[in-house]
Design a protein around this motif. Sequence first.
Motif, PDB file in Angstrom:
ATOM      1  N   GLN A   1       9.391  38.834  36.500  1.00 25.40           N
ATOM      2  CA  GLN A   1       9.566  39.587  35.261  1.00 25.40           C
ATOM      3  C   GLN A   1      10.995  39.478  34.743  1.00 25.40           C
ATOM      4  O   GLN A   1      11.224  39.556  33.533  1.00 25.40           O
ATOM      5  N   GLN A   2      11.945  39.297  35.660  1.00 24.36           N
ATOM      6  CA  GLN A   2      13.345  39.208  35.268  1.00 24.36           C
ATOM      7  C   GLN A   2      14.051  38.192  36.151  1.00 24.36           C
ATOM      8  O   GLN A   2      13.782  38.115  37.354  1.00 24.36           O
ATOM      9  N   VAL A   3      14.926  37.386  35.555  1.00 23.97           N
ATOM     10  CA  VAL A   3      15.690  36.392  36.310  1.00 23.97           C
ATOM     11  C   VAL A   3      17.158  36.495  35.916  1.00 23.97           C
ATOM     12  O   VAL A   3      17.504  36.917  34.808  1.00 23.97           O
ATOM     13  N   GLU A   4      18.034  36.107  36.838  1.00 27.19           N
ATOM     14  CA  GLU A   4      19.470  36.081  36.557  1.00 27.19           C
ATOM     15  C   GLU A   4      19.947  34.702  36.149  1.00 27.19           C
ATOM     16  O   GLU A   4      21.028  34.555  35.591  1.00 27.19           O
ATOM     17  N   ASP A   5      19.135  33.684  36.441  1.00 25.27           N
ATOM     18  CA  ASP A   5      19.492  32.307  36.136  1.00 25.27           C
ATOM     19  C   ASP A   5      18.441  31.709  35.218  1.00 25.27           C
ATOM     20  O   ASP A   5      17.338  31.391  35.650  1.00 25.27           O
ATOM     21  N   GLY A   6      18.790  31.555  33.938  1.00 24.84           N
ATOM     22  CA  GLY A   6      17.848  30.996  32.988  1.00 24.84           C
ATOM     23  C   GLY A   6      17.639  29.511  33.136  1.00 24.84           C
ATOM     24  O   GLY A   6      16.769  28.935  32.468  1.00 24.84           O
TER      25      GLY A   6
ATOM     26  N   GLN B   1      16.462  32.480  26.593  1.00 26.52           N
ATOM     27  CA  GLN B   1      16.584  33.926  26.400  1.00 26.52           C
ATOM     28  C   GLN B   1      15.290  34.548  26.911  1.00 26.52           C
ATOM     29  O   GLN B   1      14.423  33.853  27.439  1.00 26.52           O
ATOM     30  N   ALA B   2      15.185  35.869  26.775  1.00 24.70           N
ATOM     31  CA  ALA B   2      13.913  36.516  27.092  1.00 24.70           C
ATOM     32  C   ALA B   2      12.818  35.917  26.202  1.00 24.70           C
ATOM     33  O   ALA B   2      13.016  35.751  24.996  1.00 24.70           O
TER      34      ALA B   2
ATOM     35  N   GLY C   1      -2.929  31.694  28.493  1.00 22.27           N
ATOM     36  CA  GLY C   1      -2.435  32.808  29.293  1.00 22.27           C
ATOM     37  C   GLY C   1      -0.918  32.796  29.278  1.00 22.27           C
ATOM     38  O   GLY C   1      -0.301  31.794  28.908  1.00 22.27           O
ATOM     39  N   GLY C   2      -0.306  33.874  29.686  1.00 25.14           N
ATOM     40  CA  GLY C   2       1.153  33.898  29.685  1.00 25.14           C
ATOM     41  C   GLY C   2       1.721  35.197  30.200  1.00 25.14           C
ATOM     42  O   GLY C   2       0.988  36.175  30.415  1.00 25.14           O
ATOM     43  N   GLN C   3       3.024  35.191  30.382  1.00 27.30           N
ATOM     44  CA  GLN C   3       3.756  36.371  30.824  1.00 27.30           C
ATOM     45  C   GLN C   3       5.122  36.373  30.151  1.00 27.30           C
ATOM     46  O   GLN C   3       5.634  35.319  29.742  1.00 27.30           O
ATOM     47  N   LEU C   4       5.716  37.560  30.064  1.00 34.46           N
ATOM     48  CA  LEU C   4       7.073  37.691  29.542  1.00 34.46           C
ATOM     49  C   LEU C   4       8.076  37.565  30.671  1.00 34.46           C
ATOM     50  O   LEU C   4       7.828  38.029  31.792  1.00 34.46           O
ATOM     51  N   VAL C   5       9.215  36.941  30.380  1.00 28.60           N
ATOM     52  CA  VAL C   5      10.316  36.907  31.335  1.00 28.60           C
ATOM     53  C   VAL C   5      11.574  37.387  30.629  1.00 28.60           C
ATOM     54  O   VAL C   5      11.837  37.014  29.478  1.00 28.60           O
TER      55      VAL C   5
END
Length: 257
Positions: free
Chosen positions: A60-65, A115-116, A133-137
């Motif tokens: 759901q969240q990453v520090e390294d894009g 980016q997000a 299908g998909g997800q937000l990051v």
Amino acid sequence: MPPLARHLPALLVLLGTNLPLYAAPQADPLHSVMWDVMHKTVLGDQPAVFDERVKVTLPQQVEDGQRVPVSVDASALGQVEEIVLFADYNPLPLALRFQPLRLQPVFAVAMRVNQATPIRAAARDAQGVWHVGGQLVDAPGGGCALPTPTRASTDWANLLGKMYGRVWREGATHRIRLRVMHPMDTGLVGNTPTFHLTQLRLSDSAGQPLARLSLDAPLAENPLFTFQLARLDGDNLRIDAQDSDGNAFGGRLPVLP
């Protein structure tokens, strides 16, 4: 009442069986303002439905894009002709196109995000319909426009195109893991032109094709792929790749017992 008006309901009933049925447009479950653009540019404005059977798994969240791990599983659809992976808000949205052929419609890889953003996989069935299908990051900015660590290495040119991996049985399937060394430059970093893998082909030991992939710059550097195959004959797997400068790479992975 005019004569035609009296008979209009009956006419509609008679004609209704021959009229094409169109589903109402679906609302994007990820609420992206770019979905209509992605539908047109990535999916060619072809029929598409949002479908929970196309499973996209990522943090759901990453520090390294620059390296966001993504796994896609469209096996619940049955026969799949092609899968595309893309990120709505990337300056270069499309990461890859995957034709499974004899592989299962399942893969994992890491990609860059700027980016997000929603990260989506769309799987095209035998009738030409895309199932999405998909997800937000949530990610920091600039993942597509930062220099990669590979470029800082003094021997990266000697490693270019080297392949590492293995094939092994896991339950009823074979699992394939493959890394191809390449900087995967997006062209968005100053003084560094676009330079990335464009094609990846997997074949069995007899040369029969197993899968074809078209690759693009948003994949993470030195991309690591994971695939699944129900059955693999022979004792090795043939890998062929090509990049945007026309360099060709090849190798074989042994099949472990």
